[in-house]
Every structure is written in structure tokens, then in C-alpha cells.
Design a protein around this motif. Structure first.
Motif, PDB file in Angstrom:
ATOM      1  N   LEU A   1      -9.802  38.735 -28.496  1.00  0.00           N
ATOM      2  CA  LEU A   1     -10.661  39.563 -29.346  1.00  0.00           C
ATOM      3  C   LEU A   1     -11.512  38.683 -30.259  1.00  0.00           C
ATOM      4  CD1 LEU A   1     -11.381  42.471 -30.193  1.00  0.00           C
ATOM      5  CD2 LEU A   1      -9.536  42.331 -31.891  1.00  0.00           C
ATOM      6  N   ALA A   2     -10.896  37.674 -30.862  1.00  0.00           N
ATOM      7  CA  ALA A   2     -11.640  36.786 -31.759  1.00  0.00           C
ATOM      8  C   ALA A   2     -12.682  35.964 -31.002  1.00  0.00           C
ATOM      9  CB  ALA A   2     -10.667  35.856 -32.484  1.00  0.00           C
ATOM     10  N   VAL A   3     -12.305  35.451 -29.836  1.00  0.00           N
ATOM     11  CA  VAL A   3     -13.233  34.613 -29.077  1.00  0.00           C
ATOM     12  C   VAL A   3     -14.390  35.451 -28.520  1.00  0.00           C
ATOM     13  CG1 VAL A   3     -13.457  33.026 -27.138  1.00  0.00           C
ATOM     14  CG2 VAL A   3     -11.408  32.962 -28.556  1.00  0.00           C
ATOM     15  N   LEU A   4     -14.089  36.654 -28.071  1.00  0.00           N
ATOM     16  CA  LEU A   4     -15.161  37.530 -27.591  1.00  0.00           C
ATOM     17  C   LEU A   4     -16.128  37.887 -28.709  1.00  0.00           C
ATOM     18  CD1 LEU A   4     -13.258  39.954 -25.177  1.00  0.00           C
ATOM     19  CD2 LEU A   4     -15.023  38.283 -24.557  1.00  0.00           C
ATOM     20  N   TRP A   5     -15.619  38.010 -29.933  1.00  0.00           N
ATOM     21  CA  TRP A   5     -16.530  38.265 -31.050  1.00  0.00           C
ATOM     22  C   TRP A   5     -17.509  37.097 -31.222  1.00  0.00           C
ATOM     23  CZ3 TRP A   5     -17.114  36.519 -36.342  1.00  0.00           C
ATOM     24  CH2 TRP A   5     -17.920  37.348 -37.112  1.00  0.00           C
ATOM     25  N   GLY A   6     -17.044  35.889 -30.956  1.00  0.00           N
ATOM     26  CA  GLY A   6     -17.931  34.729 -31.016  1.00  0.00           C
ATOM     27  C   GLY A   6     -18.925  34.684 -29.878  1.00  0.00           C
ATOM     28  N   ALA A   7     -18.680  35.471 -28.817  1.00  0.00           N
ATOM     29  CA  ALA A   7     -19.590  35.532 -27.673  1.00  0.00           C
ATOM     30  C   ALA A   7     -20.373  36.842 -27.632  1.00  0.00           C
ATOM     31  CB  ALA A   7     -18.808  35.373 -26.370  1.00  0.00           C
ATOM     32  N   TYR A   8     -20.314  37.603 -28.711  1.00  0.00           N
ATOM     33  CA  TYR A   8     -21.088  38.834 -28.820  1.00  0.00           C
ATOM     34  C   TYR A   8     -22.567  38.507 -28.590  1.00  0.00           C
ATOM     35  CZ  TYR A   8     -22.546  43.298 -30.979  1.00  0.00           C
ATOM     36  OH  TYR A   8     -23.090  44.537 -31.227  1.00  0.00           O
ATOM     37  N   PRO A   9     -23.358  39.416 -28.007  1.00  0.00           N
ATOM     38  CA  PRO A   9     -24.757  39.080 -27.710  1.00  0.00           C
ATOM     39  C   PRO A   9     -25.550  38.541 -28.902  1.00  0.00           C
ATOM     40  CG  PRO A   9     -24.155  41.085 -26.569  1.00  0.00           C
ATOM     41  CD  PRO A   9     -22.971  40.721 -27.424  1.00  0.00           C
ATOM     42  N   THR A  10     -25.321  39.091 -30.094  1.00  0.00           N
ATOM     43  CA  THR A  10     -26.051  38.594 -31.274  1.00  0.00           C
ATOM     44  C   THR A  10     -25.165  37.706 -32.140  1.00  0.00           C
ATOM     45  OG1 THR A  10     -25.492  40.605 -32.511  1.00  0.00           O
ATOM     46  CG2 THR A  10     -27.597  40.568 -31.334  1.00  0.00           C
ATOM     47  N   ALA A  11     -24.204  37.019 -31.515  1.00  0.00           N
ATOM     48  CA  ALA A  11     -23.291  36.174 -32.287  1.00  0.00           C
ATOM     49  C   ALA A  11     -24.008  35.010 -32.949  1.00  0.00           C
ATOM     50  CB  ALA A  11     -22.179  35.643 -31.378  1.00  0.00           C
ATOM     51  N   PHE A  12     -25.228  34.699 -32.535  1.00  0.00           N
ATOM     52  CA  PHE A  12     -25.976  33.614 -33.189  1.00  0.00           C
ATOM     53  C   PHE A  12     -26.135  33.894 -34.682  1.00  0.00           C
ATOM     54  CE2 PHE A  12     -29.034  36.653 -31.498  1.00  0.00           C
ATOM     55  CZ  PHE A  12     -29.868  36.896 -32.582  1.00  0.00           C
ATOM     56  N   VAL A  13     -26.134  35.175 -35.071  1.00  0.00           N
ATOM     57  CA  VAL A  13     -26.272  35.535 -36.482  1.00  0.00           C
ATOM     58  C   VAL A  13     -25.067  35.043 -37.277  1.00  0.00           C
ATOM     59  CG1 VAL A  13     -26.548  37.465 -38.091  1.00  0.00           C
ATOM     60  CG2 VAL A  13     -27.683  37.514 -35.878  1.00  0.00           C
ATOM     61  N   GLN A  14     -23.918  34.893 -36.618  1.00  0.00           N
ATOM     62  CA  GLN A  14     -22.730  34.388 -37.301  1.00  0.00           C
ATOM     63  C   GLN A  14     -22.937  32.955 -37.798  1.00  0.00           C
ATOM     64  OE1 GLN A  14     -19.492  34.900 -34.504  1.00  0.00           O
ATOM     65  NE2 GLN A  14     -20.156  36.991 -34.022  1.00  0.00           N
ATOM     66  N   SER A  15     -23.884  32.244 -37.218  1.00  0.00           N
ATOM     67  CA  SER A  15     -24.167  30.870 -37.616  1.00  0.00           C
ATOM     68  C   SER A  15     -25.380  30.769 -38.533  1.00  0.00           C
ATOM     69  CB  SER A  15     -24.395  29.999 -36.377  1.00  0.00           C
ATOM     70  OG  SER A  15     -23.271  30.020 -35.526  1.00  0.00           O
ATOM     71  N   MET A  16     -25.968  31.916 -38.901  1.00  0.00           N
ATOM     72  CA  MET A  16     -27.127  31.938 -39.783  1.00  0.00           C
ATOM     73  C   MET A  16     -26.695  32.203 -41.223  1.00  0.00           C
ATOM     74  SD  MET A  16     -29.768  34.196 -37.443  1.00  0.00           S
ATOM     75  CE  MET A  16     -31.131  33.984 -38.603  1.00  0.00           C
ATOM     76  N   ALA A  17     -27.593  31.946 -42.153  1.00  0.00           N
ATOM     77  CA  ALA A  17     -27.337  32.250 -43.567  1.00  0.00           C
ATOM     78  C   ALA A  17     -27.594  33.735 -43.809  1.00  0.00           C
ATOM     79  CB  ALA A  17     -28.215  31.385 -44.459  1.00  0.00           C
ATOM     80  N   TYR A  18     -26.869  34.554 -43.071  1.00  0.00           N
ATOM     81  CA  TYR A  18     -26.919  36.006 -43.168  1.00  0.00           C
ATOM     82  C   TYR A  18     -25.558  36.508 -43.669  1.00  0.00           C
ATOM     83  CZ  TYR A  18     -31.372  37.254 -40.892  1.00  0.00           C
ATOM     84  OH  TYR A  18     -32.697  37.458 -40.597  1.00  0.00           O
ATOM     85  N   THR A  19     -25.430  37.812 -43.857  1.00  0.00           N
ATOM     86  CA  THR A  19     -24.219  38.374 -44.455  1.00  0.00           C
ATOM     87  C   THR A  19     -23.209  38.899 -43.445  1.00  0.00           C
ATOM     88  OG1 THR A  19     -25.355  40.503 -44.684  1.00  0.00           O
ATOM     89  CG2 THR A  19     -25.370  39.028 -46.597  1.00  0.00           C
ATOM     90  N   GLU A  20     -23.561  38.961 -42.163  1.00  0.00           N
ATOM     91  CA  GLU A  20     -22.652  39.574 -41.186  1.00  0.00           C
ATOM     92  C   GLU A  20     -21.293  38.884 -41.130  1.00  0.00           C
ATOM     93  OE1 GLU A  20     -26.257  41.681 -40.315  1.00  0.00           O
ATOM     94  OE2 GLU A  20     -25.862  39.576 -40.766  1.00  0.00           O
ATOM     95  N   ALA A  21     -21.271  37.561 -41.109  1.00  0.00           N
ATOM     96  CA  ALA A  21     -19.998  36.843 -41.017  1.00  0.00           C
ATOM     97  C   ALA A  21     -19.157  37.075 -42.261  1.00  0.00           C
ATOM     98  CB  ALA A  21     -20.248  35.354 -40.800  1.00  0.00           C
ATOM     99  N   LEU A  22     -19.777  36.994 -43.429  1.00  0.00           N
ATOM    100  CA  LEU A  22     -19.052  37.199 -44.685  1.00  0.00           C
ATOM    101  C   LEU A  22     -18.495  38.617 -44.755  1.00  0.00           C
ATOM    102  CD1 LEU A  22     -18.204  36.204 -47.486  1.00  0.00           C
ATOM    103  CD2 LEU A  22     -20.475  36.887 -48.325  1.00  0.00           C
ATOM    104  N   PHE A  23     -19.311  39.598 -44.400  1.00  0.00           N
ATOM    105  CA  PHE A  23     -18.838  40.978 -44.439  1.00  0.00           C
ATOM    106  C   PHE A  23     -17.701  41.196 -43.451  1.00  0.00           C
ATOM    107  CE2 PHE A  23     -18.846  45.210 -42.577  1.00  0.00           C
ATOM    108  CZ  PHE A  23     -18.575  45.969 -43.693  1.00  0.00           C
TER     109      PHE A  23
END
Length: 395
Positions: free
Chosen positions: A153-175
Motif C-alpha cells: 500500500l505504501a509503495v503503490l502510493w509512491g507510484a500513484y500517477p501524480t506521485a511526483f507532487v509528493q516530491s514538490m514543495a506542495y502540501t499533499e505529502a504533509l497533509f
């Protein structure tokens, strides 16, 4: 077809896996496969981005912190609230549309490490939060369906289609980190901790309303079934009452600052973010068919996949707060009138969407099969992320 095992049934007895009671070092070792797998997938995505950017003569790192919403957060971190952009058509875009926790963390980290500018601080916060989110998602998945399902489940979240946002200075990862650990706290009957984490989530993104609803529903159910459970009703009530304070606090802050009780919603309307029950989405889909039938059909196929993912997750009968949160995030993401290209990103915190594939992969007898599927998904996600980030529009 590969042989499969029956999917693990969710735990309903409240028993805690042995690893969850261990000290931090042991808990980290227990989660290590998930964290290492997640890191491998995200580093693959970053490598693809940097390689494609170099081939095009573009700056891949700049796309992670120097465009779109990242700039708004950096401006808030440096100067506080008060900036409004006026578009050529007279539309007002106020920075009050952006919640305060990420810029506050950027500013704090910059103050602690002065050589680090707020842009770099935003990336570090997001990267650290993405790992915390993967850990929290693993913890929820492992508690409900076992360690192997949690890892996937955790690894698939890292492969989500828009997972690149997790590496951006955005709020999705923090939230997502705050939401996942809040849900995990609910599953462990740590209601005050769940409420405090929800306060942080409510200071990060407006979709925290979905988390608040999940905690409230789970709290009511827990109180109704508390006899003989050993749960202290006051702690449940405290957690439920704490949960909305972050979101409500920021909405009240905007109201006081602007001198209007519903000022926050007016600010969002300036960005064309309104709750319309999905009417704008229906018009958008119809418009796609009018322009290009294949585009419209592709969009409908994407909605079919989304519906299947929800069905596959709910048929596993996940814990009530996880189900309510995941479905609510998807619904909130679809019933607004804002920029439609961001809908997949807005739904990314709903890791419920990945529960069906994770449990199915965990049940495969051929141990190499999940690695192949996850690896292919990671490469596809990385390629899509590179093309999106190096394109013209925001994610």
C-alpha cells in the motif's frame, strides 16, 4: 493466471501487531521494507524527471519548487499573508486561499538553517513528510491487512500517477502524513492524538474536512459500543472536538482579517473554487465529448477505474474511519468547480484507492510478481510526472 491466496481479513478485535508496541528502532525496522520500497519508487521518478529535463535543456529541480503553488507558499513564508494577484480579466487571486502550516514550517526551517532558503526548506519539509506519509499509510495497511499488504500500500502510493507532487514543495505529502497517522491513532483508540494530528491536517489543506468527518463518525460509533471496551468516553469526545479546530481556526482567521464571516469562501470563489455538487465536472466531461470523442471516452474510462478502485477497497470492508476518510476525499475532489487538471492530485491523499490492488498483490503466491507490478507502475508514474512537470500547465 498466477495462483493467489485469500486476501487477509481486516482485524476487528482491536489487537495491536507486536511491532507497534516496540520502541522506535524496532518499529522502524518493522516498517523498513515499506520505507525502502517507497524511497526506491520515488527516486526512480526523480531520476526520470532529471534525465528528461537534462535532455530538453530544462531545470528539473526548479519544477519541484519554483512554479505554481510552491511560489505562493514561499511568498507567505517570507512576507506573511496579504498578497493578491489581479488577473487581466479582473479576477482576484488572494494568498489567503493557501493554508498556513507548510509556509510556517518553511519559515521555521529557514530560520533554523539560514543558508537554506525557503524554497529549499519547502522541498525538505515535503520530502520528510512524504516518508512520514508512507510510514503512516504502511501502519494503517499493516494493522488492517498484515505487514505485506501494508508494504505494498505504501509503495503503490509512491507510484500513484501524480506521485511526483509528493516530491514538490506542495502540501499533499504533509497533509497525507498527518491524515494517515491520525487514522492510525483512531484505530488504536488514541483519540486525543488523532484529534491533535487532525488539527495539523486542518491547517494544511481544506480537504481536512474529510478527516474530521471520519473521526467524528468513528467517535460516535465507538461511544455507542464503548460498554466493556475499556475506552474512556471523555478521551473520545476530546479527540472528536479537537479534530476540526485547525480547519475552523484558519477559516475564522480569514473571517476576522477580512471583516466578513464567510470571507474564506469568497477567497476560494476568486480562484473559481466552489462546491457545486459536480455540475461543473459534468459540463467539463460533456465539453470533452464535444471537442474530441476519444478524449471524452478516455475521461469516462478514468472515472470507471476510479469507481472500480473504490469498489475494490470497500468490498474488503476496511475500518470505518479509513473508509469514510477515503471516500470523502474523493467526493470533495469531484464536487468542486476548480481547475480540472488537478483532480487526480487532489485525490492522492485517499490511499483507500490503492487498498484493493495492494491486498490483491499481497495475496499472490509468486513473490516476484508484486515487485514487477510495482516497478512498472513506478516507471510509468515517473514518466508521466516528468512530462507533466516539464509541460506548461500546473499539476
Amino acid at each position: 493466471m498466477p495462483e493467489t491466496q485469500a486476501p487477509p481479513r481486516p482485524r476487528t478485535d482491536g489487537a495491536e501487531p507486536a511491532a507497534a508496541a516496540r520502541p522506535f528502532a524496532d518499529a522502524l525496522r518493522y516498517a523498513a521494507p515499506a520505507l525502502l520500497g517507497y524511497a526506491a519508487v520515488r527516486l526512480t521518478g526523480l531520476a526520470i524527471l532529471l534525465a528528461v529535463a537534462a535532455a530538453r535543456g530544462q531545470d528539473g529541480v526548479l519544477r519541484l519548487h519554483g512554479r505554481w503553488d510552491s511560489l505562493w507558499y514561499q511568498r507567505i513564508a517570507q512576507h506573511g499573508y496579504g498578497h493578491t494577484a489581479v488577473l487581466p480579466d479582473g479576477t482576484l487571486h488572494s494568498d489567503l486561499a493557501f493554508f498556513p502550516l507548510l509556509p510556517a514550517l518553511e519559515r521555521a526551517l529557514h530560520a533554523l538553517v539560514p543558508p537554506l532558503d525557503v524554497a529549499g526548506a519547502g522541498l525538505l519539509v515535503s520530502w520528510a513528510a512524504s516518508v512520514a506519509a508512507a510510514w503512516g499509510i504502511f501502519a494503517v495497511g499493516a494493522r488492517l491487512y498484515g505487514r505485506r499488504a501494508g508494504v505494498l500500500l505504501a509503495v503503490l502510493w509512491g507510484a500513484y500517477p501524480t506521485a511526483f507532487v509528493q516530491s514538490m514543495a506542495y502540501t499533499e505529502a504533509l497533509f497525507t502524513a498527518l491524515a494517515a497517522w491520525s487514522l492510525y491513532a483512531v484505530l488504536r483508540d488514541r483519540w486525543v492524538s488523532a484529534g491533535l494530528l487532525a488539527v495539523g491536517a486542518g491547517l494544511t489543506r481544506p480537504v481536512a474536512a474529510a478527516l474530521v468527518a471520519a473521526i467524528a463518525v468513528a467517535g460516535v460509533r465507538r461511544l455507542a459500543a464503548r460498554r466493556g471496551s475499556g475506552v474512556r468516553p471523555r478521551r473520545v469526545v476530546a479527540g472528536v472536538l479537537l479534530a476540526p479546530l485547525g480547519w475552523l481556526g484558519y477559516v475564522c482567521f480569514v473571517a476576522v482579517r477580512e471583516g466578513r464571516p464567510f470571507a474564506y469562501f469568497d477567497v476560494q470563489a476568486g480562484w473559481d473554487n466552489r462546491i457545486d455538487g459536480g455540475a461543473a465536472l459534468a459540463r467539463f466531461v460533456a465539453g470533452q465529448f464535444a471537442v474530441n470523442a476519444f478524449a471524452g471516452a478516455g475521461l469516462c474510462a478514468a472515472f470507471a477505474v476510479l469507481g472500480w478502485a473504490l469498489w475494490a477497497a470497500l468490498r474488503l470492508r476496511p475500518a470505518l474511519p479509513v473508509a469514510v476518510y477515503g471516500v470523502a476525499v474523493v467526493v470533495v475532489s469531484l464536487v468542486g468547480s476548480g481547475y480540472f487538471g488537478s483532480r487526480p492530485r487532489l485525490m492522492m491523499p485517499s490511499f483507500l484507492l490503492l487498498l484493493g490492488p495492494a491486498v490483491a498483490l499481497a495475496g499472490l503466491r509468486r513473490r516476484w510478481a508484486p515487485a514487477v507490478v510495482v516497478g512498472a507502475a513506478g516507471v510509468a508514474s515517473g514518466a508521466y510526472g516528468a512530462l507533466t512537470l516539464l509541460g506548461a500547465g500546473p499539476p
